[in-house]
Design a protein around this motif. Structure first.
Motif, mmCIF file in Angstrom:
data_model
loop_
_atom_site.group_PDB
_atom_site.id
_atom_site.type_symbol
_atom_site.label_atom_id
_atom_site.label_comp_id
_atom_site.label_asym_id
_atom_site.label_seq_id
_atom_site.Cartn_x
_atom_site.Cartn_y
_atom_site.Cartn_z
ATOM 1 N N ALA A 195 -2.492 -9.798 -10.673
ATOM 2 C CA ALA A 195 -1.395 -10.607 -10.279
ATOM 3 C C ALA A 195 -0.328 -9.806 -9.313
ATOM 4 O O ALA A 195 -0.134 -10.335 -8.270
ATOM 5 C CB ALA A 195 -0.543 -11.240 -11.311
ATOM 6 N N LEU A 196 -0.285 -8.522 -9.619
ATOM 7 C CA LEU A 196 0.536 -7.397 -8.996
ATOM 8 C C LEU A 196 -0.320 -7.480 -7.450
ATOM 9 O O LEU A 196 0.674 -7.285 -6.509
ATOM 10 C CB LEU A 196 0.716 -6.205 -9.369
ATOM 11 N N LEU A 197 -1.413 -7.151 -7.360
ATOM 12 C CA LEU A 197 -2.345 -6.874 -6.038
ATOM 13 C C LEU A 197 -2.222 -8.090 -5.287
ATOM 14 O O LEU A 197 -1.872 -8.151 -4.221
ATOM 15 C CB LEU A 197 -3.528 -6.739 -6.366
ATOM 16 N N SER A 198 -2.245 -9.404 -5.924
ATOM 17 C CA SER A 198 -2.062 -10.620 -5.139
ATOM 18 C C SER A 198 -0.844 -10.856 -4.487
ATOM 19 O O SER A 198 -0.463 -11.219 -3.604
ATOM 20 C CB SER A 198 -2.428 -11.819 -6.033
ATOM 21 N N LEU A 199 0.438 -10.507 -5.377
ATOM 22 C CA LEU A 199 1.441 -10.703 -4.744
ATOM 23 C C LEU A 199 1.958 -9.708 -3.828
ATOM 24 O O LEU A 199 2.229 -10.204 -2.745
ATOM 25 C CB LEU A 199 2.659 -10.164 -5.895
ATOM 26 N N ILE A 200 1.268 -8.526 -3.572
ATOM 27 C CA ILE A 200 1.563 -7.567 -2.706
ATOM 28 C C ILE A 200 0.870 -8.055 -1.369
ATOM 29 O O ILE A 200 1.476 -8.013 -0.327
ATOM 30 C CB ILE A 200 1.093 -6.225 -3.167
ATOM 31 N N PHE A 201 -0.519 -8.465 -1.428
ATOM 32 C CA PHE A 201 -1.375 -8.881 -0.219
ATOM 33 C C PHE A 201 -0.614 -10.112 0.241
ATOM 34 O O PHE A 201 -0.500 -10.205 1.601
ATOM 35 C CB PHE A 201 -2.702 -9.199 -0.735
ATOM 36 N N ALA A 202 -0.030 -10.969 -0.328
ATOM 37 C CA ALA A 202 0.603 -12.438 0.082
ATOM 38 C C ALA A 202 1.848 -11.834 0.480
ATOM 39 O O ALA A 202 2.358 -12.418 1.644
ATOM 40 C CB ALA A 202 0.678 -13.541 -1.065
ATOM 41 N N TRP A 203 2.578 -10.909 0.033
ATOM 42 C CA TRP A 203 4.008 -10.577 0.584
ATOM 43 C C TRP A 203 3.730 -9.794 2.042
ATOM 44 O O TRP A 203 4.754 -10.136 2.833
ATOM 45 C CB TRP A 203 4.627 -9.846 -0.393
ATOM 46 N N ASN A 204 2.705 -9.129 2.128
ATOM 47 C CA ASN A 204 2.730 -8.332 3.342
ATOM 48 C C ASN A 204 1.939 -9.078 4.361
ATOM 49 O O ASN A 204 1.931 -8.438 5.659
ATOM 50 C CB ASN A 204 2.016 -7.015 2.795
ATOM 51 N N GLU A 205 1.331 -10.043 4.307
ATOM 52 C CA GLU A 205 0.658 -10.829 5.262
ATOM 53 C C GLU A 205 1.126 -11.400 6.454
ATOM 54 O O GLU A 205 2.261 -11.845 6.509
ATOM 55 C CB GLU A 205 -0.264 -12.250 4.759
ATOM 56 N N PHE A 206 0.767 -10.672 7.596
ATOM 57 C CA PHE A 206 1.668 -11.299 8.869
ATOM 58 C C PHE A 206 0.880 -11.997 9.935
ATOM 59 O O PHE A 206 1.383 -13.117 10.326
ATOM 60 C CB PHE A 206 1.758 -9.686 9.528
ATOM 61 N N PHE A 207 -0.316 -11.900 10.163
ATOM 62 C CA PHE A 207 -1.498 -12.443 10.842
ATOM 63 C C PHE A 207 -1.157 -14.083 10.893
ATOM 64 O O PHE A 207 -0.759 -14.820 11.828
ATOM 65 C CB PHE A 207 -2.634 -12.195 11.191
#
Length: 271
Positions: A195-207
């Motif tokens: 869940a933490l990795l999913s949160l980080i990937f979604a939080w940082n997504e830019f494109f």
């Protein structure tokens, strides 16, 4: 010699930690600099701090961007877990003929770069009237994180002894009860790390965010990019808004570090 080696290893660990954290530290202090001090060469640790960058960021409506990121990240992660965890459980605990093919299909969805599919996604969401909406990002981030959840959680479920499942069935427990009361608590560290990795990937997504949003659903990464203008890069202001964006991830990682380490090492043996 053992004490000396232990001291050297400890010192080396601290040096590596400082090197890794130094960019974050520099970003934090740059947010309190004036633009002239931020681009000063050579850089200096000594300056007159100011809060004007954070005041400007606050006046620019950073709360709305922050709330958009929070809603999209939390909702998409929840949906990814709801879809991915049961799928990983079935692929790990039941003998399926096409299990390997299904796993490859999940991971193959990550092969194609986002730039290769942005045009059809844009046209589809335009027809569905989902452009510049939170639901567009929620759907895409959910799809982005489901393969990650499936692959990680499958390795964690593989660590659960099958004897426990067989004993629960002998005791008359249903598959659903076994999943929620026996299996899921055993893999809780892995679930937290996933869940933490999913949160980080979604939080940082830019494109995807910058391509499909404009104002109503823009997220923190999109807001940070607004300080890159034709007049130049406003380093101090970018650092201040980046500091605000980084704080949630740092705090989340800090408070869940034990669970994160346990979860990441839990599925390291079996894949």
């Amino acid at each position: 010699m053992k004490k000396l080696s232990a001291v050297l290893v400890t010192l080396f660990t601290y040096v590596v930690a400082v090197l890794y954290f130094y960019p974050v530290f520099w970003m934090l202090i740059t947010g309190f600099k004036k633009e002239g001090d931020a681009v000063q060469m050579p850089p200096s640790l000594f300056f007159n701090p100011t809060k004007e960058n954070y005041q400007l960021i606050w006046d620019s409506g950073v709360v709305s961007f922050f709330s958009n990121s929070a809603v999209v990240t939390l909702t998409s992660t929840l949906f990814a877990l709801l879809l991915g965890v049961p799928a990983a459980y079935v692929l790990a605990m039941f003998k399926l003929k096409k299990a390997e093919d299904i796993l490859f299909w999940f991971i193959s969805t990550k092969f194609l770069p986002a730039a290769g599919i942005i045009i059809p996604i844009y046209m589809l969401f335009k027809e569905l009237q989902l452009l510049d909406s939170l639901w567009a990002l929620i759907l895409l981030y959910t799809a982005m994180n489901v393969p990650l959840v499936v692959w990680m959680m499958r390795s964690f479920f593989k660590e659960v002894p099958h004897e426990l499942l067989e004993a629960s069935r002998v005791d008359g427990a249903s598959d659903i009860r076994t999943f929620f009361q026996i299996t899921l608590p055993l893999v809780r560290p892995g679930l937290i790390s996933t869940a933490l990795l999913s949160l980080i990937f979604a939080w940082n997504e830019f494109f995807l965010a910058v391509s499909l949003t404009a104002t109503s659903a823009a997220t923190m990464p999109v807001h940070m990019a607004s300080f890159m203008t034709q007049q130049g890069l406003f380093w101090a202001k970018m650092s201040s808004v980046a500091s605000i964006a980084v704080v949630p991830a740092l705090l989340l990682g800090w408070f869940t570090q034990k669970q994160l380490v346990r979860g990441m090492t839990m599925g390291a043996v079996k894949g």
